[in-house]
Enzyme design. Structure first.
Site, PDB file in Angstrom:
ATOM      1  N   ASP A  63       0.863  -1.168   0.000  1.00  0.00           N
ATOM      2  CA  ASP A  63       0.000   0.000   0.000  1.00  0.00           C
ATOM      3  C   ASP A  63       0.911   1.233   0.000  1.00  0.00           C
ATOM      4  O   ASP A  63       2.126   1.121   0.187  1.00  0.00           O
ATOM      5  CB  ASP A  63      -0.885  -0.044   1.249  1.00  0.00           C
ATOM      6  CG  ASP A  63      -1.734   1.198   1.424  1.00  0.00           C
ATOM      7  OD1 ASP A  63      -2.429   1.575   0.467  1.00  0.00           O
ATOM      8  OD2 ASP A  63      -1.686   1.801   2.509  1.00  0.00           O
ATOM      9  N   ASP A  65      -0.290   5.194   0.997  1.00  0.00           N
ATOM     10  CA  ASP A  65      -0.597   6.146   2.056  1.00  0.00           C
ATOM     11  C   ASP A  65      -0.589   5.469   3.422  1.00  0.00           C
ATOM     12  O   ASP A  65      -1.265   4.469   3.643  1.00  0.00           O
ATOM     13  CB  ASP A  65      -1.970   6.784   1.824  1.00  0.00           C
ATOM     14  CG  ASP A  65      -1.976   7.734   0.629  1.00  0.00           C
ATOM     15  OD1 ASP A  65      -1.018   8.508   0.482  1.00  0.00           O
ATOM     16  OD2 ASP A  65      -2.944   7.691  -0.155  1.00  0.00           O
TER      17      ASP A  65
END
Length: 317
Positions: A63, A65
């Site tokens: 991922d 953020d």
């Protein structure tokens, strides 16, 4: 009285002894107070198997953020790729106010440990759709994105350069799978000089018209809890990831655990979860879901240490 230990126990003792030595000498970062593991033996076995297979069998799926980027710095939240767009160069005050209201409404739902992913899913679609409509209404200019990133307080986690450089040196592909804004994400890693050839991105990309003005978002909406669909439709087709059955997965949400679903016939999967917020409420669910949980750890120390060991040929036989 002296007891004879049957030879059947020797391999088990040897493996445990080897791991004890590796933990102390090779991966001491796993002893950090921020590291939680429910099944240490499974972590040990997986790391050992991945090391034996080597870098040529490895891929990393992450991922972006609050996983590759910091969650906070000096007591202040670090902006996500959507938050970076909250800049007067790009959007007006009314849009800023509405986006913050949406964040205050939906983010608590996203991290609510008492709700199931199924309950959250339609609300996440609602959140992302409303935000994207607001952004489109602002007629954002493509040529202003780089300046907005430069003026933001976006920060990758401490040790990010070691992480990206190690993967590049070992020719290990990195798939960044983000529910954020892909155009902004790419600009962040570009300005940090780590948008390297082995990096692949799946995200929500802006669609600009011929004059460089935002008119829509491309393709299927990607949000926190539908990454499995994205993995099956996009990641499975990336040639760079094929023939690499060992996966190191990094995320900060339980929804990130599905990012490896596009990997066909994976042999070993090691998941690392960054628990950034509401630790007491979410610790149990994270420990039940991720192999390794990193509590309020703003560094890449543990992933870097594991990568260093997995890609090292020093102990490979």
């Amino acid at each position: 009285m002296i007891y004879h230990i049957p030879s059947i126990y020797t391999p088990v003792r040897s493996v445990l002894a080897i791991w004890h030595q590796l933990t102390k000498a090779e991966i001491p970062e796993l002893a950090k107070c921020s590291v939680l593991m429910r099944e240490r033996s499974r972590v040990e076995e997986t790391i050992y198997a991945m090391q034996r297979a080597g870098a040529g069998s490895l891929q990393v799926i992450s991922d972006f953020d609050m996983t590759l980027t910091r969650f906070a710095h000096n007591g202040k939240r670090v902006p996500t790729t959507h938050n970076i767009l909250d800049n007067q160069l790009l959007i007006d005050e009314d849009c800023t106010k509405k986006m913050r209201e949406l964040l205050n409404t939906y983010y608590p739902i996203e991290i609510d440990a008492s709700r199931t992913a199924e309950e959250k899913l339609p609300l996440m679609v609602e959140w992302w759709t409303k935000v994207h409509k607001l952004l489109i209404s602002q007629r954002i200019r493509k040529d202003m994105l780089a300046q907005a990133v430069r003026e933001s307080s976006a920060m990758l986690r401490d040790g990010y350069k070691v992480f990206f450089d190690r993967l590049t040196e070992q020719q290990v592909p990195l798939l960044i799978f983000s529910a954020g804004v892909g155009d902004v994400l790419e600009e962040v890693i570009r300005q940090n000089h780590v948008f390297l050839p082995n990096v692949h991105v799946i995200s929500n990309y802006m669609d600009f018209d011929q004059t460089g003005v935002l008119r829509a978002f491309k393709g299927q909406l990607i949000h926190t809890f539908n990454k499995r669909e994205g993995a099956l439709s996009h990641a499975a087709g990336l040639r760079a990831l094929q023939g690499r059955p060992n996966v190191l997965l990094l995320g900060d949400s339980l929804g990130d655990l599905t990012m490896a679903d596009g990997v066909s016939q994976h042999q070993n999967l090691l998941t690392i979860g960054f628990l950034n917020d509401q630790v007491d409420e979410r610790k149990e669910s994270y420990m039940n879901s991720f192999d390794i949980v990193l509590v309020k750890d703003e560094t890449m120390d543990v992933p870097n240490a594991i990568l260093r060991y997995i890609t090292s040929s020093r102990y490979r036989k």
